[in-house]
Design a protein around this motif. Structure first.
Motif, PDB file in Angstrom:
ATOM      1  N   PHE A 105      21.712  31.067  24.749  1.00 58.84           N
ATOM      2  CA  PHE A 105      22.706  32.131  24.855  1.00 58.84           C
ATOM      3  C   PHE A 105      23.435  32.070  26.193  1.00 58.84           C
ATOM      4  O   PHE A 105      23.037  31.353  27.111  1.00 58.84           O
ATOM      5  CB  PHE A 105      22.042  33.505  24.692  1.00 58.84           C
ATOM      6  N   ILE A 106      24.522  32.834  26.276  1.00 55.57           N
ATOM      7  CA  ILE A 106      25.293  32.987  27.512  1.00 55.57           C
ATOM      8  C   ILE A 106      25.084  34.402  28.020  1.00 55.57           C
ATOM      9  O   ILE A 106      25.222  35.366  27.261  1.00 55.57           O
ATOM     10  CB  ILE A 106      26.790  32.742  27.268  1.00 55.57           C
ATOM     11  N   LYS A 107      24.777  34.527  29.288  1.00 57.07           N
ATOM     12  CA  LYS A 107      24.552  35.831  29.880  1.00 57.07           C
ATOM     13  C   LYS A 107      25.552  36.066  31.009  1.00 57.07           C
ATOM     14  O   LYS A 107      25.657  35.260  31.927  1.00 57.07           O
ATOM     15  CB  LYS A 107      23.121  35.945  30.421  1.00 57.07           C
ATOM     16  N   ALA A 108      26.293  37.142  30.918  1.00 59.39           N
ATOM     17  CA  ALA A 108      27.240  37.485  31.977  1.00 59.39           C
ATOM     18  C   ALA A 108      26.485  38.120  33.141  1.00 59.39           C
ATOM     19  O   ALA A 108      25.764  39.097  32.958  1.00 59.39           O
ATOM     20  CB  ALA A 108      28.298  38.446  31.450  1.00 59.39           C
ATOM     21  N   GLU A 109      26.669  37.557  34.325  1.00 54.79           N
ATOM     22  CA  GLU A 109      25.999  38.113  35.493  1.00 54.79           C
ATOM     23  C   GLU A 109      27.007  38.334  36.614  1.00 54.79           C
ATOM     24  O   GLU A 109      28.059  37.673  36.671  1.00 54.79           O
ATOM     25  CB  GLU A 109      24.863  37.213  35.955  1.00 54.79           C
ATOM     26  N   PRO A 110      26.743  39.257  37.525  1.00 54.35           N
ATOM     27  CA  PRO A 110      27.682  39.533  38.610  1.00 54.35           C
ATOM     28  C   PRO A 110      27.874  38.323  39.516  1.00 54.35           C
ATOM     29  O   PRO A 110      26.964  37.517  39.696  1.00 54.35           O
ATOM     30  CB  PRO A 110      27.031  40.685  39.376  1.00 54.35           C
ATOM     31  N   LEU A 111      29.069  38.226  40.101  1.00 53.74           N
ATOM     32  CA  LEU A 111      29.356  37.140  41.035  1.00 53.74           C
ATOM     33  C   LEU A 111      28.799  37.430  42.423  1.00 53.74           C
ATOM     34  O   LEU A 111      28.304  36.536  43.097  1.00 53.74           O
ATOM     35  CB  LEU A 111      30.873  36.930  41.139  1.00 53.74           C
ATOM     36  N   GLY A 112      28.914  38.693  42.858  1.00 57.34           N
ATOM     37  CA  GLY A 112      28.467  39.064  44.196  1.00 57.34           C
ATOM     38  C   GLY A 112      29.424  40.036  44.844  1.00 57.34           C
ATOM     39  O   GLY A 112      29.597  41.157  44.352  1.00 57.34           O
ATOM     40  N   VAL A 113      30.080  39.626  45.915  1.00 56.70           N
ATOM     41  CA  VAL A 113      31.029  40.488  46.630  1.00 56.70           C
ATOM     42  C   VAL A 113      32.448  39.990  46.354  1.00 56.70           C
ATOM     43  O   VAL A 113      32.763  38.829  46.616  1.00 56.70           O
ATOM     44  CB  VAL A 113      30.761  40.492  48.141  1.00 56.70           C
ATOM     45  N   LYS A 184      38.855  35.075  56.217  1.00 56.22           N
ATOM     46  CA  LYS A 184      37.958  34.146  56.905  1.00 56.22           C
ATOM     47  C   LYS A 184      36.510  34.328  56.449  1.00 56.22           C
ATOM     48  O   LYS A 184      35.678  33.431  56.636  1.00 56.22           O
ATOM     49  CB  LYS A 184      38.040  34.343  58.421  1.00 56.22           C
ATOM     50  N   GLN A 185      36.206  35.482  55.885  1.00 54.64           N
ATOM     51  CA  GLN A 185      34.835  35.782  55.465  1.00 54.64           C
ATOM     52  C   GLN A 185      34.536  35.105  54.128  1.00 54.64           C
ATOM     53  O   GLN A 185      35.438  34.758  53.368  1.00 54.64           O
ATOM     54  CB  GLN A 185      34.623  37.296  55.356  1.00 54.64           C
ATOM     55  N   ARG A 186      33.273  34.949  53.847  1.00 55.24           N
ATOM     56  CA  ARG A 186      32.881  34.349  52.571  1.00 55.24           C
ATOM     57  C   ARG A 186      32.735  35.421  51.502  1.00 55.24           C
ATOM     58  O   ARG A 186      31.938  36.343  51.642  1.00 55.24           O
ATOM     59  CB  ARG A 186      31.561  33.585  52.698  1.00 55.24           C
ATOM     60  N   PHE A 187      33.511  35.292  50.452  1.00 55.68           N
ATOM     61  CA  PHE A 187      33.409  36.166  49.288  1.00 55.68           C
ATOM     62  C   PHE A 187      33.003  35.325  48.080  1.00 55.68           C
ATOM     63  O   PHE A 187      33.037  34.089  48.113  1.00 55.68           O
ATOM     64  CB  PHE A 187      34.746  36.862  49.004  1.00 55.68           C
ATOM     65  N   ASP A 188      32.651  36.003  46.999  1.00 53.02           N
ATOM     66  CA  ASP A 188      32.293  35.297  45.772  1.00 53.02           C
ATOM     67  C   ASP A 188      33.469  35.229  44.796  1.00 53.02           C
ATOM     68  O   ASP A 188      33.423  34.481  43.817  1.00 53.02           O
ATOM     69  CB  ASP A 188      31.091  35.989  45.121  1.00 53.02           C
ATOM     70  N   HIS A 189      34.499  36.006  45.073  1.00 50.76           N
ATOM     71  CA  HIS A 189      35.745  35.924  44.309  1.00 50.76           C
ATOM     72  C   HIS A 189      36.807  36.672  45.103  1.00 50.76           C
ATOM     73  O   HIS A 189      36.517  37.686  45.747  1.00 50.76           O
ATOM     74  CB  HIS A 189      35.591  36.560  42.920  1.00 50.76           C
ATOM     75  N   ALA A 205      42.918  29.785  51.993  1.00 50.61           N
ATOM     76  CA  ALA A 205      41.819  30.390  52.750  1.00 50.61           C
ATOM     77  C   ALA A 205      40.540  30.415  51.921  1.00 50.61           C
ATOM     78  O   ALA A 205      39.446  30.133  52.432  1.00 50.61           O
ATOM     79  CB  ALA A 205      42.201  31.804  53.179  1.00 50.61           C
ATOM     80  N   ALA A 206      40.666  30.753  50.632  1.00 48.81           N
ATOM     81  CA  ALA A 206      39.488  30.816  49.761  1.00 48.81           C
ATOM     82  C   ALA A 206      38.862  29.446  49.569  1.00 48.81           C
ATOM     83  O   ALA A 206      37.638  29.323  49.411  1.00 48.81           O
ATOM     84  CB  ALA A 206      39.877  31.421  48.410  1.00 48.81           C
ATOM     85  N   ALA A 207      39.688  28.404  49.599  1.00 48.32           N
ATOM     86  CA  ALA A 207      39.179  27.048  49.374  1.00 48.32           C
ATOM     87  C   ALA A 207      38.188  26.619  50.442  1.00 48.32           C
ATOM     88  O   ALA A 207      37.312  25.792  50.197  1.00 48.32           O
ATOM     89  CB  ALA A 207      40.347  26.066  49.309  1.00 48.32           C
ATOM     90  N   THR A 211      35.678  29.434  47.190  1.00 45.84           N
ATOM     91  CA  THR A 211      35.671  30.726  46.500  1.00 45.84           C
ATOM     92  C   THR A 211      36.714  30.724  45.388  1.00 45.84           C
ATOM     93  O   THR A 211      37.885  30.399  45.640  1.00 45.84           O
ATOM     94  CB  THR A 211      35.992  31.861  47.490  1.00 45.84           C
ATOM     95  N   PRO A 212      36.333  31.068  44.166  1.00 51.87           N
ATOM     96  CA  PRO A 212      37.320  31.144  43.086  1.00 51.87           C
ATOM     97  C   PRO A 212      38.295  32.298  43.312  1.00 51.87           C
ATOM     98  O   PRO A 212      37.952  33.299  43.960  1.00 51.87           O
ATOM     99  CB  PRO A 212      36.475  31.375  41.838  1.00 51.87           C
ATOM    100  N   VAL A 213      39.502  32.160  42.791  1.00 57.65           N
ATOM    101  CA  VAL A 213      40.529  33.175  43.001  1.00 57.65           C
ATOM    102  C   VAL A 213      41.181  33.574  41.684  1.00 57.65           C
ATOM    103  O   VAL A 213      41.249  32.783  40.742  1.00 57.65           O
ATOM    104  CB  VAL A 213      41.630  32.683  43.968  1.00 57.65           C
ATOM    105  N   THR A 214      41.627  34.814  41.640  1.00 58.70           N
ATOM    106  CA  THR A 214      42.558  35.272  40.625  1.00 58.70           C
ATOM    107  C   THR A 214      43.842  35.621  41.362  1.00 58.70           C
ATOM    108  O   THR A 214      43.824  36.440  42.279  1.00 58.70           O
ATOM    109  CB  THR A 214      42.034  36.513  39.883  1.00 58.70           C
ATOM    110  N   LEU A 215      44.933  34.989  40.969  1.00 55.29           N
ATOM    111  CA  LEU A 215      46.215  35.217  41.624  1.00 55.29           C
ATOM    112  C   LEU A 215      47.188  35.806  40.615  1.00 55.29           C
ATOM    113  O   LEU A 215      47.607  35.119  39.676  1.00 55.29           O
ATOM    114  CB  LEU A 215      46.774  33.907  42.190  1.00 55.29           C
TER     115      LEU A 215
END
Length: 501
Positions: A105-113, A184-189, A205-207, A211-215
């Motif tokens: 199965f596939i389980k959706a889990e949180p990314l983080g911050v 500059k900080q590390r985020f999860d998205h 900056a995310a690269a 860090t994955p991005v939604t633009l």
């Protein structure tokens, strides 16, 4: 530049959010529901304050605030609360013969911050909308409202801690230096809404942290008007979409493409509709907004230079007021056709036919939205099949944004990723692949172990290439019967194969 103490503060905010996330409390479904309901209370209880802030920032009327922002947010929250248990349920997938007895199965889990960088033109919906998805998916979040809509930004910073978990959800205000420091900080998205130019900087900056991005960006959304349609209705809908919020909408029709023969009719219909909507003097209409600041005021006026004004054109710098304006006979190389207008100016570019319109659209960057007005099914089919855009609406404008079941997002230069409804939840979740098996039936695994032989390879090929239908679409007794029959088939095949090998 930020002082050292301010730079350190940005890091502390992110660290605090991560510590709260690591407690695990946001993984609990009821916690997420409680936070979403608290956000809904904020919107309902503080609507008057929100409306006043938007009046200050954008000259938004008390009626347009719910219509353009708050009702949509309420709908998104109620949908998430209602459907969250289904969204978080493990999604069973198709199996092969070799994994038939496993739980797959596939389980959706949180990314983080998650970092959410909002936009100034709809400072509540474009900031809190992504936050709804972040909460639903179980993430912590740092929210950065746009500094241009400063009254709304200050109010968001004041209100969110009063309603949401103060350790899990944070608001950082300020301008470009604060945003740069956050990046500059590390985020999860990172979820950014704004211009393509800044979107590239956010992605760069995310690269650095992978860090994955939604633009959610913008661009020049074309509006093709065919001769074969009700021009009065078409112009009424186009006028509403273009001049709402003083044209400061990422999916507003940016320009019209039409045949020369109907240009003057379009202009007259738009003129009459503008008078109906905003009266003889739009500047005195409570429903007509203002440009966000004088920099953008000057930018929009500069775009109009050298163009022929057919409707409007008046302006007042002291009020950041630009009248609803229509430009005619605009040339493709004109300055106003080189960048997103983001203001109450509607250029009309003439084309000979639908073939030329399609070529015109395809020669440019892929837009966030494409609008087509026609009663000809062949024209509609060609526009859908021969162009590309983030979204497309036929015989209306912008209304697709209100449909939570549709993904909203761009393609190419107009953005990446999507959101709204479950799409936001999916965008801000990690889809974790899960397989649970037992330590029994080890003889089935012999085909993958060395020493390899031709017979073992043939056995592995049989089990790996034969797939079974997923039980995900089956329920109740039907699923049980299907599983029993599949197990019976597997046992029969095993007996035959083991005898043969």
């Amino acid at each position: 530049m930020l002082a050292w103490g301010e730079e350190e503060m940005e890091k502390q905010v992110v660290d605090k959010a991560r510590r709260a996330f690591n407690t695990g409390r946001s993984r609990v479904l009821q916690y997420r529901v409680d936070q979403l309901r608290a956000l809904l209370r904020l919107i309902r209880e503080r609507q008057a304050d929100i409306s006043a802030a938007l009046t200050q920032d954008l000259h938004r009327s008390v009626f347009n605030t719910p219509l353009l922002e708050l009702i949509g947010l309420e709908n998104e929250i109620k949908l998430a609360v209602r459907e969250l248990s289904d969204w978080t349920r493990p999604q069973h997938v198709q199996k092969s013969l070799i994994t038939l007895t496993n739980d797959v199965f596939i389980k959706a889990e949180p990314l983080g911050v998650v970092l959410i960088i909002g936009a100034w033109n709809y400072p509540w919906s474009l900031t809190l909308g992504p936050l709804i998805g972040a909460i639903a998916a179980g993430n912590a979040a740092v929210v950065k409202p746009s500094e241009l809509s400063k009254t709304s930004a200050s109010l968001i910073k004041e209100l969110l801690p009063q309603y949401l978990d103060q350790e899990m959800y944070h608001v950082v205000t300020g301008g470009v230096p604060e945003t740069q420091e956050l990046l500059k900080q590390r985020f999860d998205h990172v979820f950014y809404t704004g211009s393509s130019t800044v979107g590239k900087l956010v992605m760069e900056a995310a690269a650095r942290h992978l860090t994955p991005v939604t633009l959610e960006l913008g661009g020049k959304s074309p509006c093709y008007v065919d001769q074969n349609c009700d021009l009065a209705v078409a112009c009424r809908r186009i006028t509403w979409g273009k001049f709402s919020n003083c044209g400061q909408t990422c999916i507003a029709p940016d320009y019209i493409l039409c045949n020369t023969s109907i240009q003057n009719r379009l202009i007259e219909e738009i003129r009459q509709t503008l008078q109906e909507f905003y009266g003889e003097n739009p500047e005195s209409s409570p429903d007509y907004g203002r440009i966000i600041n004088q920099n953008h005021f000057e930018r929009v006026l500069a775009l109009m230079e050298g163009c022929s004004v057919a409707v409007g054109g008046e302006s007042d710098k002291s009020q950041c007021y630009i009248a609803p304006t229509v430009l005619k006979d605009v040339l493709p190389h004109a300055r106003i056709m080189q960048e997103e207008i983001f203001g109450p100016v509607l250029p009309i570019v003439t084309v000979n036919d639908v073939n030329e319109a399609i070529r015109f659209i395809n020669e440019r960057e892929k837009p966030l939205a494409l609008y087509v007005f026609s009663s000809d099914k062949k024209v509609i089919k060609r526009m859908l099949g021969e162009t590309s855009s983030g979204g497309v609406v036929v015989n209306d404008v912008m209304i697709h944004y209100t449909v939570s079941s549709l993904p909203f997002g761009g393609v190419g230069n107009s953005g990446m990723g999507m959101y709204h409804g479950k799409h936001t939840f999916d965008q801000l979740s990690h889809k974790r692949a899960c397989l649970i098996t037992s330590l029994g039936m080890e003889s089935l695994n012999n085909a993958r172990y060395p020493p390899q032989t031709e017979s073992r390879l043939q056995k592995a090929r049989f089990f790996m290439l034969n797939r079974l239908c997923s039980c995900a679409h089956l329920t109740g007794a039907l699923a049980i019967i299907s599983t029993v029959l599949a197990l019976g088939l597997l046992i029969t095949l095993l007996v035959v194969l083991l005898k043969g090998w």
